[in-house]
Design a protein around this motif. Structure first.
Motif, PDB file in Angstrom:
ATOM      1  N   ASP A  69       5.429  17.013  -5.310  1.00 34.13           N
ATOM      2  CA  ASP A  69       3.723  16.974  -5.037  1.00 34.13           C
ATOM      3  C   ASP A  69       3.727  17.553  -6.839  1.00 34.13           C
ATOM      4  N   TYR A  70       3.552  19.094  -7.087  1.00 32.31           N
ATOM      5  CA  TYR A  70       3.006  19.667  -8.299  1.00 32.31           C
ATOM      6  C   TYR A  70       4.171  18.437  -9.631  1.00 32.31           C
ATOM      7  N   LYS A  71       2.922  17.901 -10.307  1.00 30.38           N
ATOM      8  CA  LYS A  71       3.331  17.354 -12.103  1.00 30.38           C
ATOM      9  C   LYS A  71       2.680  17.906 -12.746  1.00 30.38           C
ATOM     10  N   ARG A  72       3.942  18.304 -13.963  1.00 30.60           N
ATOM     11  CA  ARG A  72       3.698  18.695 -15.268  1.00 30.60           C
ATOM     12  C   ARG A  72       3.388  17.864 -16.193  1.00 30.60           C
ATOM     13  N   ALA A  73       3.558  16.498 -16.073  1.00 24.55           N
ATOM     14  CA  ALA A  73       2.505  15.918 -17.270  1.00 24.55           C
ATOM     15  C   ALA A  73       1.168  15.356 -16.419  1.00 24.55           C
ATOM     16  N   PRO A  74       0.497  14.891 -17.368  1.00 24.54           N
ATOM     17  CA  PRO A  74      -0.287  13.286 -16.734  1.00 24.54           C
ATOM     18  C   PRO A  74       0.058  12.444 -16.096  1.00 24.54           C
ATOM     19  N   GLN A  75      -0.474  12.194 -14.976  1.00 21.78           N
ATOM     20  CA  GLN A  75      -0.042  11.302 -14.156  1.00 21.78           C
ATOM     21  C   GLN A  75      -0.756   9.964 -14.568  1.00 21.78           C
ATOM     22  N   ALA A  76      -0.167   8.987 -14.204  1.00 20.97           N
ATOM     23  CA  ALA A  76      -0.905   7.518 -13.812  1.00 20.97           C
ATOM     24  C   ALA A  76      -2.472   7.574 -12.958  1.00 20.97           C
ATOM     25  N   LYS A  77      -3.140   6.490 -13.851  1.00 17.05           N
ATOM     26  CA  LYS A  77      -4.668   6.225 -12.771  1.00 17.05           C
ATOM     27  C   LYS A  77      -5.030   6.373 -11.457  1.00 17.05           C
ATOM     28  N   VAL A  78      -3.331   5.669 -11.252  1.00 22.33           N
ATOM     29  CA  VAL A  78      -2.959   5.428  -9.465  1.00 22.33           C
ATOM     30  C   VAL A  78      -1.549   5.551  -8.908  1.00 22.33           C
ATOM     31  N   THR A  79      -1.341   6.099  -7.950  1.00 21.75           N
ATOM     32  CA  THR A  79      -0.087   6.555  -7.270  1.00 21.75           C
ATOM     33  C   THR A  79       0.508   6.077  -6.091  1.00 21.75           C
ATOM     34  N   LEU A  80       1.223   4.585  -5.940  1.00 22.32           N
ATOM     35  CA  LEU A  80       0.553   4.385  -5.114  1.00 22.32           C
ATOM     36  C   LEU A  80       2.592   4.825  -4.687  1.00 22.32           C
ATOM     37  N   LYS A  81       2.522   5.643  -2.969  1.00 22.87           N
ATOM     38  CA  LYS A  81       3.755   6.090  -2.514  1.00 22.87           C
ATOM     39  C   LYS A  81       4.271   5.440  -1.163  1.00 22.87           C
TER      40      LYS A  81
END
Length: 160
Positions: A69-81
C-alpha cells in the motif's frame, strides 16, 4: 550552487516525525501520514524520516517495499481495489476486472493517471461480492455500471 542529496529535508515529513516523538516504533504511522498528505512517499521524505528516527535508509526502504500500500510515485486520481478472493471470484470478480480494464483503458495493477485498478485479496465483504474498495469506502455487489458510477463520484470528490 550544489545541493547534496543527503542535505535535502522534507519539512512536512520532519514535522510528522516530530509529532510522533521521533520514535522508530511509530514508523508505519509516520509513513501513512506522509503518504496521505503527499499521495506517495518521495525520496526526500524517506531520507528525512530515516534521519529523524535515526534509522538507515535501507531499513526504511525495506518497510516501504514490504507493504504494497505504500507508493513511491504519484498515483492515479482514483484507485479501485477489486477483491479477487474466492468468494468474490465465485460471483463474477474476474469478469468485472476484464470489463473495468476495457472501460478505464488500463490493466490491473498497472500504473495509471486517472483511474487505477488494483487487486485486493479479501476485503471482508464476502457475502456482498464482488467487493470494491475506493479510498476508505467499501462497496458490495459491484457491477461495471456501479463501478463507473463510483469512480466518477470519487473523481469529483463525492463519496457513496
Amino acid at each position: 550552487m550544489v545541493t547534496l542529496l543527503n542535505t535535502v529535508e522534507d519539512t512536512f515529513a520532519r514535522d510528522v516525525c516530530r509529532d510522533h516523538g521521533d520514535k522508530p516504533d511509530e514508523l508505519l504511522e509516520i509513513l501513512h501520514a506522509v503518504q496521505h498528505k503527499k499521495g506517495y512517499l518521495p525520496d526526500s521524505a524517506l531520507r528525512t524520516i530515516a534521519q529523524a528516527l535515526n534509522m538507515s535508509r535501507a531499513d526504511i526502504h525495506g518497510v516501504v517495499s514490504f507493504y504494497h500500500d505504500y507508493k513511491r510515485a504519484p498515483q492515479a486520481k482514483v484507485t479501485l481495489k477489486i477483491c479477487r478472493a474466492e468468494a468474490c471470484q465465485a460471483v463474477g470478480a474476474e469478469a468485472l476486472i476484464r470489463e473495468a480494464e476495457v472501460a478505464f483503458g488500463t490493466k490491473l495493477d498497472a500504473p495509471a493517471t486517472e483511474v487505477a485498478l488494483e487487486a485486493a485479496y479479501c476485503l471482508g465483504n464476502c457475502a456482498l461480492g464482488p467487493a470494491v474498495l475506493v479510498d476508505d469506502d467499501l462497496y458490495g455487489r459491484v457491477d461495471i455500471q456501479r463501478l463507473k458510477h463510483v469512480s466518477m463520484k470519487h473523481r469529483e470528490g463525492q463519496t457513496k
